[in-house]
Scaffold this active site. Structure first.
Site, PDB file in Angstrom:
ATOM      1  N   TYR A  38       0.844  -1.200   0.000  1.00  0.00           N
ATOM      2  CA  TYR A  38       0.000   0.000   0.000  1.00  0.00           C
ATOM      3  C   TYR A  38       0.879   1.251   0.000  1.00  0.00           C
ATOM      4  CZ  TYR A  38      -3.844   3.163   0.973  1.00  0.00           C
ATOM      5  OH  TYR A  38      -4.766   4.182   0.891  1.00  0.00           O
ATOM      6  N   SER A  46      -6.495   0.832  -4.497  1.00  0.00           N
ATOM      7  CA  SER A  46      -6.605   2.271  -4.271  1.00  0.00           C
ATOM      8  C   SER A  46      -5.217   2.918  -4.394  1.00  0.00           C
ATOM      9  CB  SER A  46      -7.252   2.538  -2.914  1.00  0.00           C
ATOM     10  OG  SER A  46      -7.657   3.879  -2.796  1.00  0.00           O
ATOM     11  N   ASP A  95     -17.818   3.493  -8.229  1.00  0.00           N
ATOM     12  CA  ASP A  95     -16.742   4.001  -7.379  1.00  0.00           C
ATOM     13  C   ASP A  95     -16.676   5.521  -7.512  1.00  0.00           C
ATOM     14  OD1 ASP A  95     -14.467   4.568  -5.952  1.00  0.00           O
ATOM     15  OD2 ASP A  95     -13.270   2.948  -6.811  1.00  0.00           O
ATOM     16  N   HIS A 112     -15.856   1.401  -4.213  1.00  0.00           N
ATOM     17  CA  HIS A 112     -14.429   1.342  -3.917  1.00  0.00           C
ATOM     18  C   HIS A 112     -14.050   0.088  -3.127  1.00  0.00           C
ATOM     19  CE1 HIS A 112     -10.598   3.329  -4.090  1.00  0.00           C
ATOM     20  NE2 HIS A 112     -10.419   3.259  -2.795  1.00  0.00           N
TER      21      HIS A 112
END
Length: 692
Positions: free
Chosen positions: A456, A536, A619, A654
């Site tokens: 991430y 993301s 999203d 999302h």
């Protein structure tokens, strides 16, 4: 079935000048809403059709789908919130598309209070935020429809089982906070978007309102807004005694201002305690006028301080000093401060007396992550959760006075978890920084094996050990799971976060690429056995690193990624991310953003890994146009013979609120393409492959 061509994607003549760079953007038309633009909808339909034809040739897909359905079919609970002697918690009994809200009453029996599984034919409407009144008789809850971030708030009479007529619309990025007397609740919302702009409406003028029960939303009382700072979020909370409303104002990641409102005064005038955005401040409890807070002001790994509201100008007084470990969460429960600390990305729970004196630790079930404290300052009973890579989330009841914990809810763990090996290693990044990486595999895997590397690296969010049955489906088949704690996260405090922020974000990408090199050098994965995944900001990570090191990976799975770093701030919630990415409108940030933007840095002429980019039509956080433009650019470039595909889910957003059947289908598709291109032997009986 064979096809050598991707669906045709038209190009438009669009270019702009930015700080001496000519930015060509031929696929800008794909930014339009797929649900209202016929051209975009036709493009998505053609792309989905091609992707599904290709995935149908991979028989491992059916095996993954079958195993995911089994591994995800277990009881899951959240820590209970006690109100009026009742315990409220969410629960999935196993196999439900959506979590429901349950209540345990004084008689110890559990009963369902809200079941969203029949709210829509496709189970894509989900329970969002919820809060019970102090006496446990009323429940305010939000409805999330089809994955959107927008919420509609309703109210239920728990005893009568009847809905009130009240409806609150356009709530977003909100909590729900009751007045102590149950007369109404506080929430955060945006102005109603203009007709047809709901999906792409900008996040400006977020404000806190009070809704009095039994009234129209038009009469809701504006409590707090930041008209001079329209891009700032305003999140509401309350001290447990009901006296003070807490208002957190934040431009995005890791910093916030703090104001309080004395609810005993009719004027509800805000009192600013922290007015700048230089640090993070979180109220963890109070004793009358004395607030307890955790902060990273002057303490990059956080400390605990107090603020005395009785003083004319409240100044923070240190209570628990900064430690070598990172303080991640704290709560005032019973007569103690319960805290969680990260030590090399693993949790310790430490206790303190209210004067800051250490009071021992809380024993945990193993090495993993714990937290999610629930309870109150005046109740000896508290709850927290524990999880690890091989331990599903377990809820513990904690006797604060006795420092004793017992299992309150424990799921039946799949048998395969007893055969999982978990280890933590450290490797060197490009600049010599030591990076921790967790490696999970079946005990029978002793040599190089296809490896899924996950990361991430942004917004100060830490990658901690927790049970993810979707990832276990990969491990079960003989694959290795590796999770890298790269810079940009919060594993080692604010400095670790800032080392992957703004112009330093390239550190995150170097860390992730170095993880891939390490896995190969150590013989954990084979030369052609590495697949990367991220969601993301992690989707951005995957897209950026693939452009920089296409030779390193056999397959890449960027999900709901931020792919156009030149225009990301122009869509929906994008402006909120400037606190971590920087602003494309400022030259000092623009050059760094352009240097790694996945859409703008595709390197034609190089052999790229197989790519399956995934997104969803609803999203409205990272709009799907990011992924559409990125995939169109991939398909137009000469990047070798591996597929460059996109999978677009319908009636999903999302990630939050996605029904279980769609989760299963999504991960089965991702793992199938990853297995095929890394050589994971799920099933060798594959159909004729489509060529690209």
């Amino acid at each position: 079935m064979r096809s050598n061509n991707y669906p045709e994607t038209k190009r438009v003549d669009v270019s702009e000048e930015h700080f001496g760079h000519t930015i060509v953007d031929p696929y800008r038309w794909l930014e339009n809403d797929v649900r209202s633009d016929e051209d975009v909808a036709e493009w998505v339909d053609a792309q989905n059709a091609l992707t599904q034809r290709y995935l149908a040739t991979l028989s491992g897909r059916d095996i993954f789908r079958e195993r995911l359905a089994i591994l995800l079919n277990y009881e899951q609970l959240t820590p209970p919130i006690k109100r009026g002697g009742r315990y409220f918690f969410t629960k999935n009994e196993g196999g439900d598309n959506q979590h429901s809200l349950w209540m345990r009453d004084d008689d110890g029996k559990d009963r369902i209070v809200i079941d969203p599984n029949d709210w829509s034919d496709d189970s894509a409407d989900a329970l969002g935020e919820w809060a019970a009144s102090d006496d446990g008789r009323l429940l305010a809850f939000s409805v999330q429809s089809g994955g959107t971030d927008w919420r509609t708030i309703r109210v239920l009479d728990v005893d009568a089982g009847k809905m009130f007529d009240d409806q609150v619309h356009w709530a977003r990025f909100t909590a729900i906070v009751w007045m102590a007397d149950g007369s109404g609740f506080f929430y955060s919302r945006y102005p109603a978007p203009a007709e047809g702009t709901r999906a792409t409406a900008s996040v400006s003028n977020h404000a806190i309102y009070f809704h009095a029960l039994g009234t129209s939303q038009a009469d809701d009382r504006l409590v707090y807004s930041g008209r001079d700072k329209p891009a700032v979020l305003h999140i509401v909370d309350r001290t447990r005694d009901g006296r003070y409303l807490l208002v957190y104002a934040t431009p995005g990641a890791g910093v916030n201002a703090l104001a309080i409102i004395d609810l005993a005064r009719d004027a509800w005038a805000p009192r600013n305690l922290i007015e700048n955005f230089d640090a993070e401040w979180t109220v963890i409890g109070n004793r009358g006028d004395l607030l307890y807070l955790q902060t990273n002001e002057g303490a990059e790994r956080r400390k605990i301080v107090t603020l005395d509201l009785a003083l004319g100008k409240a100044e923070p007084v240190q209570l628990v000093a900064e430690d070598d470990a990172v303080l991640t969460n704290a709560a005032l429960l019973g007569e103690r401060l319960l805290t969680t600390y990260l030590v090399d990305a693993k949790t310790e729970i430490r206790r303190f007396a209210l004067d800051g004196t250490p009071d021992g630790t809380v024993a945990l079930a193993g090495i993993g992550s714990a937290g999610g404290f629930e309870g109150s300052e005046d109740d000896n009973e508290a709850f927290f959760v524990f999880s690890s890579f091989d331990t599903p989330m377990t809820v513990f009841r904690h006797d604060v006075a006795a420092n004793r914990s017992e299992v309150w809810a424990e799921p039946n763990a799949p048998q395969m978890l007893r055969q999982i090996s978990v280890s933590q290693r450290f490797y060197k990044s490009k600049d010599g920084t030591s990076i921790p990486i967790s490696i999970v595999s079946h005990v029978d895997v002793t040599g190089p094996a296809p490896t899924l590397l996950y990361g991430y690296g942004g917004f100060g969010i830490s990658m901690v050990p927790y049970y993810n049955p979707s990832q276990m489906a990969w491990v079960e088949q003989g694959g290795v799971l590796a999770i890298a704690n790269i810079r940009g996260g919060g594993e080692y405090g604010r400095a670790w976060h800032m080392a992957g922020q703004f112009e330093k974000r390239q550190n995150s990408y170097d860390d992730f690429a170095a993880a891939g090199d390490f896995l190969k050098a150590e013989g954990i994965t084979s030369a052609n056995g590495l697949v990367i995944q991220g969601e993301s900001n992690g989707g951005l990570l995957v897209g950026a690193v693939v452009n920089q090191r296409p030779d390193l990976f056999a397959a890449a799975l960027p999900s709901v990624g931020v792919m156009d770093m030149v225009r990301y701030h122009r869509f929906s919630g994008g402006a909120l991310w400037m606190s971590d990415f920087g602003s494309p409108d400022e030259e000092r940030h623009f050059h760094a953003l352009l240097s790694y933007s996945p859409y703008h840095n595709i390197r034609a002429g190089l052999d790229y890994p197989a790519i399956l980019a995934t997104t969803a039509d609803t999203d409205d956080r990272v709009v799907p146009g990011h992924t559409f433009k990125y995939v169109a650019a991939l398909q137009a470039a000469d990047l070798g013979s591996t597929p460059k595909l996109v999978r677009v889910e319908t009636r999903a957003g999302h990630g939050a609120g996605m029904p279980l059947d769609k989760v299963i289908a999504l991960y089965a598709d991702m793992w199938a393409i990853a297995a095929h291109w890394t050589g994971l032997e799920v099933d060798q009986n594959e159909s004729d492959e489509i060529e690209f």
